[in-house]
Scaffold this motif. Structure first.
Motif, PDB file in Angstrom:
ATOM      1  N   HIS A   6      -4.610  -3.216   5.756  1.00  0.00           N
ATOM      2  CA  HIS A   6      -3.228  -3.690   5.618  1.00  0.00           C
ATOM      3  C   HIS A   6      -2.888  -4.644   6.756  1.00  0.00           C
ATOM      4  O   HIS A   6      -2.276  -5.704   6.546  1.00  0.00           O
ATOM      5  CB  HIS A   6      -2.268  -2.492   5.609  1.00  0.00           C
TER       6      HIS A   6
ATOM      7  N   VAL B  83      -7.157   2.197   5.211  1.00  0.00           N
ATOM      8  CA  VAL B  83      -5.989   1.586   4.574  1.00  0.00           C
ATOM      9  C   VAL B  83      -5.143   0.852   5.606  1.00  0.00           C
ATOM     10  O   VAL B  83      -4.743  -0.310   5.398  1.00  0.00           O
ATOM     11  CB  VAL B  83      -5.153   2.662   3.846  1.00  0.00           C
TER      12      VAL B  83
ATOM     13  N   TYR C  91      -6.189   2.868  -2.807  1.00  0.00           N
ATOM     14  CA  TYR C  91      -7.231   3.834  -2.470  1.00  0.00           C
ATOM     15  C   TYR C  91      -7.273   4.933  -3.519  1.00  0.00           C
ATOM     16  O   TYR C  91      -6.289   5.187  -4.219  1.00  0.00           O
ATOM     17  CB  TYR C  91      -6.982   4.445  -1.082  1.00  0.00           C
TER      18      TYR C  91
ATOM     19  N   THR D 165       0.865  -1.175   0.000  1.00  0.00           N
ATOM     20  CA  THR D 165       0.000   0.000   0.000  1.00  0.00           C
ATOM     21  C   THR D 165       0.900   1.221   0.000  1.00  0.00           C
ATOM     22  O   THR D 165       2.131   1.104  -0.053  1.00  0.00           O
ATOM     23  CB  THR D 165      -0.977   0.005   1.201  1.00  0.00           C
TER      24      THR D 165
ATOM     25  N   ILE E 121     -11.776   2.412  -1.343  1.00  0.00           N
ATOM     26  CA  ILE E 121     -10.706   1.586  -0.772  1.00  0.00           C
ATOM     27  C   ILE E 121     -10.858   0.182  -1.347  1.00  0.00           C
ATOM     28  O   ILE E 121     -11.964  -0.375  -1.369  1.00  0.00           O
ATOM     29  CB  ILE E 121     -10.797   1.510   0.763  1.00  0.00           C
TER      30      ILE E 121
END
Length: 416
Positions: free
Chosen positions: A408, A404, A267, A186, A353
């Protein structure tokens, strides 16, 4: 002979010192016996400057469309400058180098000025030159129509140029040098525990590029997947040959031995939600709505329809790019009588997302883990869309970074 295509982005071409650094990287590959073609972007910020010049010089003032062919002549010149400078720098290092303009290769495109698509790259002349030991330096983003007019490929088109040249030359790989050292699980600016991926499949990269990851341009990934061109993303700011600059290889799924369930979290804040309230619950109404939007070239992503409180009516939510939000609302209002809805609303304070991974095809529970992680943080989901290897949700933009980080962690991506 091993042919290699190397591409340097705008930050890698930003000034003469960075051009010299890029030249050293190219020289190192040539010293290992590679037959090299190099594709370059314009200096960082230069294309924006050139676009602004076209505004001031007459495109906007005179009423000419921004897709005018002379617009392409102007905005495509930035890459021509960096191609010449890199070729000169390589020559000053004692290497055999030459710049090749798009019309000299030729990179043949259609005539959609400002957003042209590549139709053909005859490989004979360029291939013979690189096989003879010449380092060919090619301006990205630039092509030529069959009747000889300069075209440009649209923003981010240099990545597409590089992959197309690699496909034409049947190169062993296309190396994309940029200001990051690979593709991460990410955005490291949001999640410090993000990890660089050693490999990622074309499909995963395509999803991540389309969902907001800025590492590669979507069209370039589509082209790489279609022609099975391995693409490596790596940093131009590491010293040539550095052991820690192996980058990320974008390749066929079959080349990844152990497939991850989820490879990354992407995202996008460039989203807007349009809500139609009180739609007639009739066959054909959704077709009318999306036909009107399609005719205006408004791209729709997520769609959710639900029953309204009033009998025989429904409510509908769909998302568009933020820059299309006002136009989408205008189109709906202009056709309100035909469609028959009661009210239209737009909300630009949203974010999309997404979790992406080829392993989703064969593992259950991916959606459950996503929804639980978001629920545990009190994040409300406004819309959902899925593909075989992706789940996307629309949420309030204020929760973007929290979402996020939560996802993750939920998929253990810090351990990749």
């Amino acid at each position: 002979m091993t042919r290699l295509v190397m591409k340097f982005g705008g930050t890698s071409m930003a000034d003469l010192e960075r051009i010299r650094r890029a030249a050293r990287i190219v020289a190192a590959e040539a010293a290992m016996g590679k037959k090299v073609a190099v594709v370059v972007s314009a200096m960082a910020g230069k294309t924006n400057e050139l676009v602004a010049w076209t505004d001031g010089a007459g495109a906007a003032a005179s009423g000419l469309p921004m897709s005018d062919d002379e617009y392409d002549v102007v905005v495509g010149s930035g890459e021509q400058v960096t191609a010449g400078l890199l070729a000169m720098t390589l020559r000053n290092m004692g290497l055999n180098a030459r710049s090749w303009m798009g019309w000299q290769v030729p990179i043949v495109t259609d005539d959609a000025h400002g957003k042209a698509r590549i139709e053909d790259i005859p490989p004979e002349k360029l291939g013979a030159a690189v096989d003879a030991g010449e380092i060919a330096v090619i301006p990205g983003f630039q092509g030529v129509t069959r009747d000889g007019k300069i075209t440009t490929l649209g923003r981010g088109g240099s990545d597409t140029s590089a992959v197309a040249v690699a496909a034409a030359l049947q190169a062993s790989r296309c190396d994309i040098y940029t200001d990051v050292d690979g593709v991460y699980t990410t955005d490291p600016r949001i999640e410090a525990k993000a990890r660089r991926l050693e490999k990622i499949s074309y499909e995963e990269m395509l999803e991540m590029a389309s969902l907001g990851a800025k590492v590669l341009q979507t069209r370039s990934v589509e082209l790489a997947m279609a022609h099975k061109v391995p693409v490596r993303v790596l940093s131009s700011f590491a010293e040539p040959g550095a052991a820690d600059n192996s980058g990320t290889l974008v390749c066929d799924e079959e080349e990844i031995v152990e497939k991850r369930i989820v490879s990354g979290v992407a995202y996008s804040r460039d989203e807007a939600k349009v809500t139609l309230l009180g739609l007639p619950d009739q066959t054909g109404v959704p077709a009318t709505i999306f036909t009107k939007l399609a005719d205006a070239n408004v791209n729709v992503d997520m769609i959710v329809q639900s029953q309204a409180r009033t009998a025989d009516t429904t409510n509908m939510i769909f998302t568009v790019g933020r820059r299309d939000a006002a136009r989408a609302v205008e189109i709906m209002k202009a056709n309100q009588a035909e469609i028959g809805f009661e009210e239209v609303r737009a909300d630009e304070d949203v974010a999309k997302i997404s979790v992406v991974g080829v392993g989703m095809r064969s593992h259950a529970g991916v959606a459950q883990a996503m929804f639980k992680a978001l629920a545990d943080k009190g994040i409300k989901i406004q819309a959902i869309s899925t593909s075989e290897i992706k789940i996307s949700v629309l949420i309030d933009a204020a929760y973007t970074e929290l979402a996020v980080r939560a996802l993750h962690a939920a998929y253990g991506l810090e351990q990749v």
